[in-house]
Motif scaffolding. Structure first.
Motif, PDB file in Angstrom:
ATOM      1  N   LEU A 159       0.823  -1.227   0.000  1.00  0.00           N
ATOM      2  CA  LEU A 159       0.000   0.000   0.000  1.00  0.00           C
ATOM      3  C   LEU A 159       0.846   1.261   0.000  1.00  0.00           C
ATOM      4  CD1 LEU A 159      -3.070   0.239  -0.106  1.00  0.00           C
ATOM      5  CD2 LEU A 159      -3.029   0.837   2.317  1.00  0.00           C
ATOM      6  N   TYR A 160       2.122   1.121   0.338  1.00  0.00           N
ATOM      7  CA  TYR A 160       3.001   2.305   0.443  1.00  0.00           C
ATOM      8  C   TYR A 160       4.001   2.396  -0.696  1.00  0.00           C
ATOM      9  CZ  TYR A 160       0.381   2.726   4.553  1.00  0.00           C
ATOM     10  OH  TYR A 160      -0.708   2.864   5.378  1.00  0.00           O
ATOM     11  N   ARG A 161       3.808   1.551  -1.717  1.00  0.00           N
ATOM     12  CA  ARG A 161       4.615   1.768  -2.933  1.00  0.00           C
ATOM     13  C   ARG A 161       3.978   2.943  -3.681  1.00  0.00           C
ATOM     14  NH1 ARG A 161       4.443  -4.649  -4.362  1.00  0.00           N
ATOM     15  NH2 ARG A 161       5.334  -5.330  -2.396  1.00  0.00           N
ATOM     16  N   PRO A 162       4.772   3.733  -4.434  1.00  0.00           N
ATOM     17  CA  PRO A 162       4.184   4.904  -5.079  1.00  0.00           C
ATOM     18  C   PRO A 162       3.071   4.527  -6.057  1.00  0.00           C
ATOM     19  CG  PRO A 162       6.534   4.664  -5.618  1.00  0.00           C
ATOM     20  CD  PRO A 162       6.208   3.569  -4.675  1.00  0.00           C
ATOM     21  N   ARG A 163       1.990   5.295  -6.013  1.00  0.00           N
ATOM     22  CA  ARG A 163       0.778   4.964  -6.763  1.00  0.00           C
ATOM     23  C   ARG A 163       0.269   6.137  -7.560  1.00  0.00           C
ATOM     24  NH1 ARG A 163       1.164  -0.031  -6.786  1.00  0.00           N
ATOM     25  NH2 ARG A 163       1.616  -0.902  -4.773  1.00  0.00           N
ATOM     26  N   ARG A 164      -0.439   5.804  -8.665  1.00  0.00           N
ATOM     27  CA  ARG A 164      -1.295   6.800  -9.309  1.00  0.00           C
ATOM     28  C   ARG A 164      -2.552   6.907  -8.452  1.00  0.00           C
ATOM     29  NH1 ARG A 164      -2.840   3.857 -12.951  1.00  0.00           N
ATOM     30  NH2 ARG A 164      -1.235   2.309 -13.314  1.00  0.00           N
ATOM     31  N   PRO A 165      -3.272   8.077  -8.436  1.00  0.00           N
ATOM     32  CA  PRO A 165      -4.413   8.238  -7.529  1.00  0.00           C
ATOM     33  C   PRO A 165      -5.449   7.122  -7.647  1.00  0.00           C
ATOM     34  CG  PRO A 165      -3.840  10.352  -8.496  1.00  0.00           C
ATOM     35  CD  PRO A 165      -2.966   9.328  -9.166  1.00  0.00           C
ATOM     36  N   GLU A 166      -5.758   6.657  -8.872  1.00  0.00           N
ATOM     37  CA  GLU A 166      -6.825   5.644  -8.985  1.00  0.00           C
ATOM     38  C   GLU A 166      -6.421   4.303  -8.370  1.00  0.00           C
ATOM     39  OE1 GLU A 166      -5.089   6.725 -11.634  1.00  0.00           O
ATOM     40  OE2 GLU A 166      -4.922   5.178 -13.187  1.00  0.00           O
ATOM     41  N   GLU A 167      -5.112   4.106  -8.176  1.00  0.00           N
ATOM     42  CA  GLU A 167      -4.674   2.846  -7.568  1.00  0.00           C
ATOM     43  C   GLU A 167      -5.021   2.797  -6.076  1.00  0.00           C
ATOM     44  OE1 GLU A 167      -0.834   1.127  -9.608  1.00  0.00           O
ATOM     45  OE2 GLU A 167      -0.575   3.274  -9.309  1.00  0.00           O
ATOM     46  N   LEU A 168      -5.533   3.917  -5.561  1.00  0.00           N
ATOM     47  CA  LEU A 168      -5.970   3.952  -4.164  1.00  0.00           C
ATOM     48  C   LEU A 168      -7.495   4.057  -4.081  1.00  0.00           C
ATOM     49  CD1 LEU A 168      -3.155   6.299  -2.812  1.00  0.00           C
ATOM     50  CD2 LEU A 168      -3.317   3.815  -2.556  1.00  0.00           C
ATOM     51  N   ARG A 169      -8.182   3.818  -5.214  1.00  0.00           N
ATOM     52  CA  ARG A 169      -9.648   3.829  -5.222  1.00  0.00           C
ATOM     53  C   ARG A 169     -10.133   2.433  -5.633  1.00  0.00           C
ATOM     54  NH1 ARG A 169      -8.936   9.370  -7.346  1.00  0.00           N
ATOM     55  NH2 ARG A 169      -9.031   8.622  -9.485  1.00  0.00           N
ATOM     56  N   THR A 170     -10.818   1.760  -4.713  1.00  0.00           N
ATOM     57  CA  THR A 170     -11.200   0.362  -4.953  1.00  0.00           C
ATOM     58  C   THR A 170     -12.019   0.209  -6.230  1.00  0.00           C
ATOM     59  OG1 THR A 170     -11.290   0.103  -2.560  1.00  0.00           O
ATOM     60  CG2 THR A 170     -12.324  -1.639  -3.869  1.00  0.00           C
ATOM     61  N   GLU A 171     -12.999   1.124  -6.448  1.00  0.00           N
ATOM     62  CA  GLU A 171     -13.912   0.946  -7.587  1.00  0.00           C
ATOM     63  C   GLU A 171     -13.175   1.060  -8.923  1.00  0.00           C
ATOM     64  OE1 GLU A 171     -14.028   3.138  -5.205  1.00  0.00           O
ATOM     65  OE2 GLU A 171     -13.950   5.133  -6.096  1.00  0.00           O
ATOM     66  N   GLU A 172     -11.986   1.628  -8.906  1.00  0.00           N
ATOM     67  CA  GLU A 172     -11.196   1.701 -10.151  1.00  0.00           C
ATOM     68  C   GLU A 172     -10.098   0.632 -10.181  1.00  0.00           C
ATOM     69  OE1 GLU A 172     -10.278   5.771 -11.607  1.00  0.00           O
ATOM     70  OE2 GLU A 172     -11.453   6.399  -9.878  1.00  0.00           O
ATOM     71  N   GLY A 173     -10.223  -0.326  -9.289  1.00  0.00           N
ATOM     72  CA  GLY A 173      -9.261  -1.427  -9.298  1.00  0.00           C
ATOM     73  C   GLY A 173      -8.114  -1.231  -8.327  1.00  0.00           C
ATOM     74  N   PRO A 208      -6.697   6.312   6.569  1.00  0.00           N
ATOM     75  CA  PRO A 208      -7.560   7.278   5.898  1.00  0.00           C
ATOM     76  C   PRO A 208      -6.855   8.043   4.781  1.00  0.00           C
ATOM     77  CG  PRO A 208      -7.385   7.752   8.271  1.00  0.00           C
ATOM     78  CD  PRO A 208      -6.500   6.573   7.988  1.00  0.00           C
ATOM     79  N   GLU A 209      -5.528   8.104   4.832  1.00  0.00           N
ATOM     80  CA  GLU A 209      -4.781   8.777   3.756  1.00  0.00           C
ATOM     81  C   GLU A 209      -4.732   7.923   2.488  1.00  0.00           C
ATOM     82  OE1 GLU A 209      -2.915  11.794   4.129  1.00  0.00           O
ATOM     83  OE2 GLU A 209      -4.140  11.947   5.946  1.00  0.00           O
ATOM     84  N   ARG A 210      -4.941   6.609   2.662  1.00  0.00           N
ATOM     85  CA  ARG A 210      -4.916   5.690   1.515  1.00  0.00           C
ATOM     86  C   ARG A 210      -6.137   4.787   1.684  1.00  0.00           C
ATOM     87  NH1 ARG A 210      -0.007   6.830  -0.549  1.00  0.00           N
ATOM     88  NH2 ARG A 210       0.555   5.024  -1.791  1.00  0.00           N
ATOM     89  N   PRO A 211      -7.331   5.385   1.377  1.00  0.00           N
ATOM     90  CA  PRO A 211      -8.582   4.787   1.848  1.00  0.00           C
ATOM     91  C   PRO A 211      -9.117   3.644   0.974  1.00  0.00           C
ATOM     92  CG  PRO A 211      -9.025   6.830   0.714  1.00  0.00           C
ATOM     93  CD  PRO A 211      -7.550   6.606   0.607  1.00  0.00           C
TER      94      PRO A 211
END
Ligand code: NAD
Length: 396
Positions: A159-173, A208-211
Motif C-alpha cells: 500500500l506504500y509503494r508509489p501509486r497513481r491516484p486511482e490505484e488507491l480507489r477500490t472501484e477503479e481497481g 484514511p490517507e490511503r482509503p
C-alpha cells in the motif's frame, strides 16, 4: 521441437513491462518487435533497445502484420478495451493480471478472444512461479494423497509503494484485492483444483490517507472438499519475506536495513508528486529492474495433503512427510518467468492454452469481488463463475 521466436508487441511501457525485462532480454524464444505507448520517452527507449516499431495507439499496434502476440501491460481498467482492440487485429494476447476490474469487462474479454479465435493468457502471475509448478507436479504424482487445506499468507509494503491516484480507489481497481489478492487466489485455485464454491472474508482499510483495502483474510471452500485460508496485509509493518529466506517477491535478496523505506519515500508527497515518483520506476527513465537471484514468490504457502505438508519456498518445495523431511529444488532459470513464455510459445506455435485463460482470470476476479462483498455484508458469498483446471477441449 524448436520454433522461431515469438514476435511480440508490447502495449504499455510502465512498471509491469520493466519487471518483464529480465525475461525479454534473456529468453531467446521471444523477440520484441513493436510497442505502443503514450510517452515519447518510453517509445524512444524501446526502439533504442529493441529496434522495431513504436506506435502511439493500440490500433496501430494491433494492425501490425509482423506481430504474433501482444503483451498488454496497461492499467487494469484499460485491459478490456485493449484486449478487444488487439483481438480484433487477430493477435494472441498475454494480458497482465488482473484480467480486468469488473466482471462485465471480463465477459467482454472472454467474448472478444473467442470471437477472434485468439488465445488469451492472463500473466505474468505468481501462479506461474516455478515452485508452484513443482508443487503441482508433486501433488499430481499422488504419493502424498489429496490436497486438504492450503494456508497462503503474505505481509508486504504494497500500500506504500508509489501509486497513481486511482490505484488507491477500490472501484477503479485500487487496493490489495485486484493487484495482489488475485495472485494469491490464482495460486490457491491452482492448488485446490480451480473451482471454489464459496468465500467468507473480512477486509481492512485502516489508513484514511490511503482509503482502500490494504488487508484481507478469506476462507475459500472448493469442489472436492479442500479449503484454503488467504491472508494479506500491505501495511508495511511485518514483512513475511523473513520467512522466505529474505528473498523478495521479485526474487531479489532483501536487505534488513531497508526496513521502512517504502513509507519514508512517500513522506510529505502530494498525489501528483507520488504519481511522478511511480513514473521514475518505469521504462525509459534510466531505471533498471531488480535482478532476480532466486525464484519469485508470493509469500509463505503451506499445502496440507493426506500424508505430507508442502511448504513453497523460493528455492523449491520442502516436504514434511510422515517420517521424513526433504527439500526438492526448483532452480532459477537464467531467463526468469520461463513458464509464462512457455505458455506464450504454446499459444502462438501450438495453439494450446495454459490454465490461466480469460475464463480462469474471470473466475479469479470473481473471487476478488466476492471477498469485497462478503466483507461488506458479513456473510459468505456463493461463487457461480468458477472454472477448473480443464483440458484443452473444455477451455475452448
Ligand atoms: N505481474 C506483475 O509482476 C505486475 C507488476 C506490476 C504491475 N502489474 C500489472 O500491470 C498493469 C500495469 O501496471 P503498472 O504498475 O505497470 O502501471 P504503470 O502506470 O507503471 O504502467 C502503465 C503504462 O501504460 C501506459 N498506458 C496508459 N494508457 C495507454 C494506452 N492507451 N496505450 C498504451 N499504453 C498506455 C502508461 O503510459 C504506463 O506507462 C496492471 O494491470 C498491473 O496489475 C503486474
Amino acid at each position: 521441437m524448436t520454433y522461431r521466436p515469438v514476435r511480440l508487441g508490447v502495449l504499455g511501457l510502465g512498471r509491469a513491462f520493466m519487471l518483464m525485462l529480465p525475461t525479454f532480454r534473456n529468453d531467446e524464444r521471444v523477440r520484441l518487435v513493436a510497442a505502443a505507448a503514450p510517452r515519447a520517452e518510453s517509445r524512444d527507449a524501446f526502439v533504442a533497445e529493441f529496434g522495431g516499431r513504436a506506435y502511439g495507439t493500440v490500433e496501430e499496434l494491433a494492425a501490425d502484420p509482423e506481430i504474433d502476440a501482444v503483451y498488454i501491460a496497461t492499467p487494469h481498467q484499460m485491459h478490456a478495451d485493449h484486449v478487444e482492440a488487439v483481438a480484433a487485429g487477430g493477435k494472441h494476447i498475454l494480458v497482465d493480471k488482473p484480467l480486468a476490474v469488473t466482471l462485465d469487462d471480463a465477459d467482454r474479454m472472454v467474448a472478444a478472444a473467442d470471437a477472434a479465435g485468439v488465445r488469451l493468457i492472463v500473466g505474468p502471475s505468481h501462479s506461474f512461479d516455478p515452485p508452484v509448478g513443482l508443487a503441482r507436479q508433486i501433488i499430481a504424482a499422488g504419493d502424498y494423497g489429496k490436497v486438504r487445506m492450503v494456508q497462503a499468507f503474505n505481509y508486504t509494503d504494497f500500500l506504500y509503494r508509489p501509486r497513481r491516484p486511482e490505484e488507491l480507489r477500490t472501484e477503479e481497481g485500487g487496493g490489495v484485492l485486484f493487484s495482489q489478492g488475485v495472485h494469491q487466489i490464482d495460486i490457491v485455485r491452482l492448488l485446490c483444483g480451480g473451482r471454489a464454491r464459496s468465500v467468507y472474508a473480512m477486509t481492512g482499510a485502516w489508513d484514511p490517507e490511503r482509503p482502500t483495502e490494504g488487508a484481507y483474510t478469506a476462507i475459500l471452500d472448493f469442489e472436492g472438499g479442500s479449503f484454503a485460508n488467504l491472508t494479506y496485509s500491505g501495511y508495511a509493518h511485518f514483512d513475511s519475506d523473513i520467512w522466505m529466506d529474505d528473498v523478495s517477491e521479485l526474487g531479489g535478496c532483501k536487505d534488513p536495513a531497508s526496513y521502512g523505506v517504502a513509507r519514508r519515500a512517500l513522506c510529505d508527497l502530494d498525489p501528483e508528486a507520488e504519481a511522478q515518483l511511480k513514473q521514475t520506476r518505469t521504462y525509459g527513465t534510466g531505471a533498471e529492474p531488480p535482478r532476480p537471484e532466486a525464484n519469485e514468490h508470493f509469500g509463505p504457502i503451506i499445502i496440507s495433503c493426506d500424508r505430507a505438508d508442502l511448504r513453497l519456498m523460493p528455492g523449491g518445495v520442502e516436504v514434511f512427510g510422515d517420517e521424513t523431511r526433504s527439500f526438492i529444488k526448483s532452480p532459477l532459470d537464467p531467463a526468469p518467468r520461463k513458464p509464462v513464455i512457455d505458455a506464450l510459445v504454446d499459444a502462438v506455435h501450438r495453439d494450446r492454452a495454459p490454465v490461466q485463460t480469460a475464463r480462469w482470470g474471470r473466475a479469479s476476479l470473481e473471487v476478488c469481488h466476492a471477498i469485497l462483498s462478503s466483507a461488506a455484508r458479513r456473510k459468505p458469498v456463493t461463487l457461480t463463475r468458477q472454472t477448473g483446471i480443464e483440458t484443452e477441449e473444455t477451455q475452448l
